[in-house]
Design a protein around this motif. Sequence first.
Motif: not given
Lengths: 334, 334
Positions: A50-73
């Motif tokens: 089990v593992t948990t992580d919160s994602f607060v990245i700014n900006p939410i869209f960037f070259d190579g990904g976005d906060i959604g992709k990042l939160s799964v990866c």
Amino acid sequence: MDIITLSHGSGGKLTHNLIEDLFYKHFNNEILAQKNDSSILPSFSGKIAVTTDSFVINPIFFDGGDIGKLSVCGTVNDLAMSGAKPLYLTVGFIIEEGLEMSCLEKIVESIGRTAKEANVKIVAGDTKVVEKGNADKIYINTTGVGVIEKNIYLSGDNAKPGDKVIVSGTLGDHGICIMSKRKNLEFDVSIKSDCGLLNNLVEKILHVSSNVRVLRDPTRGGLATTLNEIANQSRNSILLYEENIPVKDEVRSMCEILGLDPLYVANEGKVVVIVASEDADKVLEEMRKDPMGKDAQIVGEVVKDNSEKVYLKTEIGGTRMLNMPAGELLPRIC
Amino acid sequence: MDIITLSHGSGGKLTHNLIEDLFYKHFNNEILAQKNDSSILPSFSGKIAVTTDSFVINPIFFDGGDIGKLSVCGTVNDLAMSGAKPLYLTVGFIIEEGLEMSCLEKIVESIGRTAKEANVKIVAGDTKVVEKGNADKIYINTTGVGVIEKNIYLSGDNAKPGDKVIVSGTLGDHGICIMSKRKNLEFDVSIKSDCGLLNNLVEKILHVSSNVRVLRDPTRGGLATTLNEIANQSRNSILLYEENIPVKDEVRSMCEILGLDPLYVANEGKVVVIVASEDADKVLEEMRKDPMGKDAQIVGEVVKDNSEKVYLKTEIGGTRMLNMPAGELLPRIC
């Protein structure tokens, strides 16, 4: 323009519409469709990770990904680092009132696509909306459940003197990409984040060697922080060879301009492998066959001394210590 | 005064200090102490239940609880509602820069104490810090893992015509407590939130009857919203008897002043039980023996019609429909 309102987080009709029209559309699976307070998973055998992580990245869209992709990866990779096969994710959204619905849909779609690619199911979710000014667009928590099928134990305390340290590719890409996108820091170079899934690469590594001691993804704080943690857990030290450490030229230049050390900059698609010396070449070769490991390098080794430190042998022949970073490097990098 | 800075969320030295000095102190257990990217759980047999919730309640301290206690109760209760024995929690913090350290410690201590009371272990965590103005003090995500040991299936679609609807106590206490604490809404009555753990009460209910169809905790949106969901899932309707529904006098008065209906106001320590008619009295009696169920009442029944609606038979003899609420009732109630 359709925007998110406080009512979307009230648990009432608009929350239900959001769930039915958006989340079920992109996350659809038979477990999520149970629609109860908890989701019941099919039985499986093996130890559970089990593992948990919160994602607060700014900006939410960037070259190579976005906060959604990042939160799964991010969460899939953390499961993979323990040798677990990632199976299930939960997703919790905290959304700022006023977020454009189209923006949320892009993120949800990205989560759905990345989860599919990682072969994990989104089995539970939650949405909260806070008043404008009490969040910055959207924050996402993902919690992952995986299964360890083999008799495998990977842990920071496993590192032994003589073991080799391998990194799967160039360091600092994610952090420098985000830095370059930040307001007031628009540089004229395009550096793509390495945000990506490591579970396939890890599976190959573990298939080819049964002498892998530690896997760790060097996210916040970069390689130097990760290796300090491992030195601390294993009570050994680690010696790195600067000349072997892969860093892109653009990343190196940008780091020089910004006064940063790429060894402390975040990665979101890299793995550090600590493996018994005799298996190091075999693992390296296997890693290079995978697109996520094509630039892999042996960058150092575990050494016996009682200081629990990380040392860097520089290209000009000196040695310097890489301490655990004390302050903030890049806020909201993930 | 010690405050939280961005560096506490950077993954560096201050993050590590926070983990070692604060989280390990209050959450300590052998699984969390693994200190790896994922935590490995001991093997257990039975089906696994998973649930996630983010908590953004304002204010973070209130009569009867705080955001820490709430974030454990909320997720433990969601597991209990599926008939699962709650075992493990993950905790993800999103903290606004500038939060007083003493405030965080109070919350962490409350999480630790409530988890102990619920007999669950905190097995993984994550901390992010965002700049001042990008959150409101602290938001917490908890994800829970439980095990369903018995051959039990509780689900909204189980409700059958003739089944009785029981609520475990007075409705609306949590929502009205929070409302009365909000800025500019200081009333001169003290209503305590019902924020509390339901896992023991649920265990007793399931022990005394094998004909329980649905358990649900009526949080956001209150009893009316929860019963609408069940009506929808089961394709039946539900008829409530207003005179049997327990509501505290102070809550009723406050609702009148605010123009709210207590049936739509949030609860955080109440369970709705839908049970076969023949077991209803037995379950009611058992519930009343537990401190969390002492004011339990049979408040209605499932009826056959194709409208999937919730009806309220009023004290003056009329019948009105309780629709799914369309707008926001009380933002950030949990």
